[in-house]
Design a protein around this motif. Structure first.
Motif, mmCIF file in Angstrom:
data_model
loop_
_atom_site.group_PDB
_atom_site.id
_atom_site.type_symbol
_atom_site.label_atom_id
_atom_site.label_comp_id
_atom_site.label_asym_id
_atom_site.label_seq_id
_atom_site.Cartn_x
_atom_site.Cartn_y
_atom_site.Cartn_z
ATOM 1 N N ASP A 127 5.138 4.943 -8.155
ATOM 2 C CA ASP A 127 3.829 5.439 -7.713
ATOM 3 C C ASP A 127 3.644 5.380 -6.193
ATOM 4 O O ASP A 127 2.526 5.425 -5.692
ATOM 5 C CB ASP A 127 2.711 4.638 -8.399
ATOM 6 N N THR A 147 0.823 -1.206 0.000
ATOM 7 C CA THR A 147 0.000 0.000 0.000
ATOM 8 C C THR A 147 0.860 1.260 0.000
ATOM 9 O O THR A 147 0.556 2.228 -0.700
ATOM 10 C CB THR A 147 -0.938 0.005 1.219
ATOM 11 N N ALA A 148 1.953 1.237 0.766
ATOM 12 C CA ALA A 148 2.837 2.409 0.842
ATOM 13 C C ALA A 148 3.660 2.590 -0.424
ATOM 14 O O ALA A 148 4.103 3.694 -0.714
ATOM 15 C CB ALA A 148 3.762 2.278 2.050
ATOM 16 N N GLY A 149 3.887 1.514 -1.187
ATOM 17 C CA GLY A 149 4.646 1.619 -2.420
ATOM 18 C C GLY A 149 6.089 1.167 -2.333
ATOM 19 O O GLY A 149 6.925 1.569 -3.138
ATOM 20 N N TRP A 194 11.612 2.444 -3.365
ATOM 21 C CA TRP A 194 10.206 2.733 -3.611
ATOM 22 C C TRP A 194 9.828 2.538 -5.067
ATOM 23 O O TRP A 194 10.635 2.771 -5.965
ATOM 24 C CB TRP A 194 9.910 4.175 -3.201
ATOM 25 N N LEU A 219 3.153 5.940 -2.290
ATOM 26 C CA LEU A 219 2.467 6.956 -1.499
ATOM 27 C C LEU A 219 3.392 7.665 -0.518
ATOM 28 O O LEU A 219 3.223 8.849 -0.226
ATOM 29 C CB LEU A 219 1.316 6.322 -0.716
ATOM 30 N N LEU A 220 4.359 6.951 0.048
ATOM 31 C CA LEU A 220 5.236 7.520 1.079
ATOM 32 C C LEU A 220 6.625 7.842 0.555
ATOM 33 O O LEU A 220 7.523 8.126 1.333
ATOM 34 C CB LEU A 220 5.378 6.530 2.252
#
Length: 149
Positions: free
Chosen positions: A143, A29-31, A140, A145-146
Motif C-alpha cells: 500500500d 508514511t511513504a510505505g 515497499w 504511497l511512493l
C-alpha cells in the motif's frame, strides 16, 4: 515522487531520538518496508550518537555546537548524511571492524552502520568535521504511497 529533509540539531543526546523518529515517521508514511526502516533508523541513531559524542571542538563547550542530518528518499533508495563540526576522521582511519571489541561499550557504531546499509562513506567535510553518509535500497509495502513499479 521523492522526499528530502534536513535537520540542524544541537549536540545533545536528546536530539538523537528526534532524528530517528522523523526518519521512521517519514518511511512509515511513504510505505517503506518496516525491516528496511528499522535498519536505517538504527544506522542513523549510531551516526547521530557519533556526532554528539565526537562532533565538536572540545574547547568550545561541546553541547552548544550543532550537527546536520539530511535524508533523501526516492523510489529506489534512501540516502542519509550526518555531518558535524568536530575534528573529523583521521586521514588513515582504521577499518571499523578493528576499532573495538565485541564486548566494548564504545567503538562499534561505525561497524554497525556498515552492516546495516548497502553503501557507506566515512569522510571529512570541506572545512572540518566528519561526514557519515550511507544508503540502502528500499523495499515497499503493497500500500506504499511512493512505491515504484
Amino acid at each position: 515522487m521523492s522526499i528530502w529533509w534536513s535537520l540542524h540539531l544541537r549536540r545533545e543526546a536528546a536530539s538523537v531520538p528526534l532524528a530517528r523518529r522523523l526518519l521512521l515517521g517519514t518511511m512509515e508514511t511513504a510505505g517503506v518496508d518496516p525491516d528496511i526502516s528499522y535498519d536505517l533508523s538504527v544506522a542513523l541513531t549510531e551516526a547521530c550518537a557519533n556526532a554528539v559524542e565526537h562532533g565538536g571542538d572540545e574547547g568550545s563547550g561541546g553541547a552548544c555546537e550543532a550537527y546536520r542530518v539530511t535524508a533523501y528518499l526516492d523510489g529506489e533508495k534512501c540516502r542519509i548524511e550526518v555531518a558535524d563540526s568536530g575534528p573529523g576522521f583521521p586521514s588513515r582511519r582504521a577499518c571499523p571492524a578493528e576499532t573495538g571489541s565485541a564486548l566494548a561499550e564504545h567503538g562499534r557504531g561505525l561497524s554497525l552502520i556498515e552492516e546495516l546499509a548497502d553503501h557507506v562513506h566515512f569522510g571529512n567535510g570541506p572545512g572540518q568535521g566528519a561526514v557519515v553518509s550511507f544508503d540502502k535500497v528500499l523495499k515497499w509495502r503493497e500500500d506504499a504511497l511512493l512505491r515504484v513499479g
